[in-house]
Design an enzyme around this catalytic site. Structure first.
Site, PDB file in Angstrom:
ATOM      1  N   ASP A 145     -23.428   6.909  18.255  1.00  0.00           N
ATOM      2  CA  ASP A 145     -22.282   6.139  17.771  1.00  0.00           C
ATOM      3  C   ASP A 145     -21.621   6.917  16.644  1.00  0.00           C
ATOM      4  O   ASP A 145     -22.274   7.273  15.669  1.00  0.00           O
ATOM      5  CB  ASP A 145     -22.758   4.761  17.273  1.00  0.00           C
ATOM      6  CG  ASP A 145     -21.592   3.835  16.954  1.00  0.00           C
ATOM      7  OD1 ASP A 145     -20.460   4.108  17.400  1.00  0.00           O
ATOM      8  OD2 ASP A 145     -21.827   2.825  16.261  1.00  0.00           O
ATOM      9  N   HIS A 215     -16.430   0.917  27.307  1.00  0.00           N
ATOM     10  CA  HIS A 215     -16.111   0.719  25.887  1.00  0.00           C
ATOM     11  C   HIS A 215     -15.057   1.716  25.416  1.00  0.00           C
ATOM     12  O   HIS A 215     -14.045   1.329  24.823  1.00  0.00           O
ATOM     13  CB  HIS A 215     -17.382   0.822  25.049  1.00  0.00           C
ATOM     14  CG  HIS A 215     -17.133   0.622  23.590  1.00  0.00           C
ATOM     15  ND1 HIS A 215     -16.484  -0.494  23.103  1.00  0.00           N
ATOM     16  CD2 HIS A 215     -17.402   1.400  22.507  1.00  0.00           C
ATOM     17  CE1 HIS A 215     -16.379  -0.398  21.788  1.00  0.00           C
ATOM     18  NE2 HIS A 215     -16.918   0.743  21.396  1.00  0.00           N
TER      19      HIS A 215
END
Ligand code: HEM
Ligand code: MG
Length: 300
Positions: A145, A215
């Site tokens: 991330d 996403h």
């Protein structure tokens, strides 16, 4: 620019974060003086513990901010609930946000504890979440991330900090605490997980064809050829036996970038939702305004 952004915003997230949301239940003046005093407490701790690198910022919910007669930044809205059916995001509000990140979990605790003691009856602490950097900066889903998070100071400044006008040096924060369903996630094979994120799992390479409902497909937005950007500080949190997930926190000079991304994730644009949201659910959601350090120290 003769203003200083609060210290949590521009440096990359340290390995330990602490994110607290408070509601005001008592004397606002005592609370604001305690916020101002905490900047000095943090400075002293940083002198005593030179490798601690404590950074912090205070943000204000709209209703609380409006009590200070500083005016309201353009475009400062409350978080609106999003989505429908199983894919929803609540708006949980909050008057005050404290975001701390550092190299020391114990000092984060110490800082919050010394902040709370004198004002325990003036505020209600409605969410207190300790974040930690996991492996090589991965979310608990196992994906890295932050790959596309702006890294250079100049870029972070340009994206996160209001450049001029009465609120120069300020920033907007978006906060959502996500609770993951890891058993469901682990039941999906890695190739399918990669289709859901839009990047590869081992090394976070963007897929040649990023699915529109992944996403990355939902949040990598462009306007007139230019990418909509935010500065993310999210970290994983939680316990294995209890709740765990991602404490999403990000800064931006304009709130609109968040709203565009959220509308895209929650199907408010084209009915298409972010497939990642089948495996994680937001349990909090709020926006805050983070004034410059100078404006914070002048509040009364
Ligand atoms: C990218 C995870 C929520 C905005 C990513 C990436 C991962 C990820 C793995 C790809 C690597 C990277 O570039 O950082 C998650 C998880 C979330 C979450 C696990 C919640 C559980 C959100 C939310 C927003 C957001 C709520 C904004 C509203 C972004 C942006 C990117 C990104 C802007 C970079 C896209 C690009 O430019 O390629 N996220 N994210 N994320 N995420 Fe999230
Ligand atoms: Mg991109």
């Amino acid at each position: 620019m003769n203003v200083t952004p609060q210290s949590a915003i521009l440096p990359e997230a340290g390995p330990y974060s602490l994110v607290c949301v408070f509601n005001l239940v008592g004397n606002k003046d005592k609370v604001i003086r305690q916020c101002q005093g905490l900047l000095e407490v943090a400075e002293k701790l940083n002198q005593q513990h030179v490798s601690a690198c404590i950074h912090l910022s205070f943000g204000f919910g709209k209703a609380f901010w409006q009590q200070f007669e500083k005016g309201c930044p353009n475009d400062f809205e409350e978080f609106a609930p999003l989505g429908s059916g199983d894919v929803t995001a609540p708006s949980t509000g909050g008057d005050l946000l404290l975001h701390v990140h550092s190299n020391r979990h114990d000092l984060n605790f110490h800082l919050l504890s010394s902040f709370m003691q004198p004002i325990a009856s003036e505020v209600e602490l409605i969410d207190e979440t300790n974040g930690f950097r996991y492996l090589d900066a991965r979310d608990l889903t196992g994906f890295i991330d932050g790959t596309e998070n702006p890294k250079k100071q100049a870029a972070r400044q340009e994206i996160a900090i209001i450049p001029d006008g009465p609120f120069a040096g300020g920033s907007f924060v978006m906060l959502q605490r996500f609770v993951h369903n890891l058993p469901a996630w682990h039941a999906v094979n890695v190739a399918q997980q990669e289709q859901i994120i839009g990047r590869t799992k081992p090394d976070s390479v963007e897929l040649d064809e990023v699915p529109a409902d992944s996403h990355v497909g939902r949040v990598d937005l462009k306007e007139e050829g230019k990418g909509l950007k935010i500065v993310r500080h999210s970290l994983p949190y939680g316990t294995v036996s209890g709740e765990h997930g991602l404490l999403f926190i990000a800064y931006c000079a304009q709130q609109r970038n968040f709203r565009e991304m959220l509308d895209s994730m929650y199907g408010e644009k084209d009915g298409q939702t972010d497939k990642l949201l089948d495996f994680t659910k937001a349990v909090t959601g709020a926006y805050f305004f983070v004034p410059s350090t100078e404006m914070l120290t002048q509040l009364q």
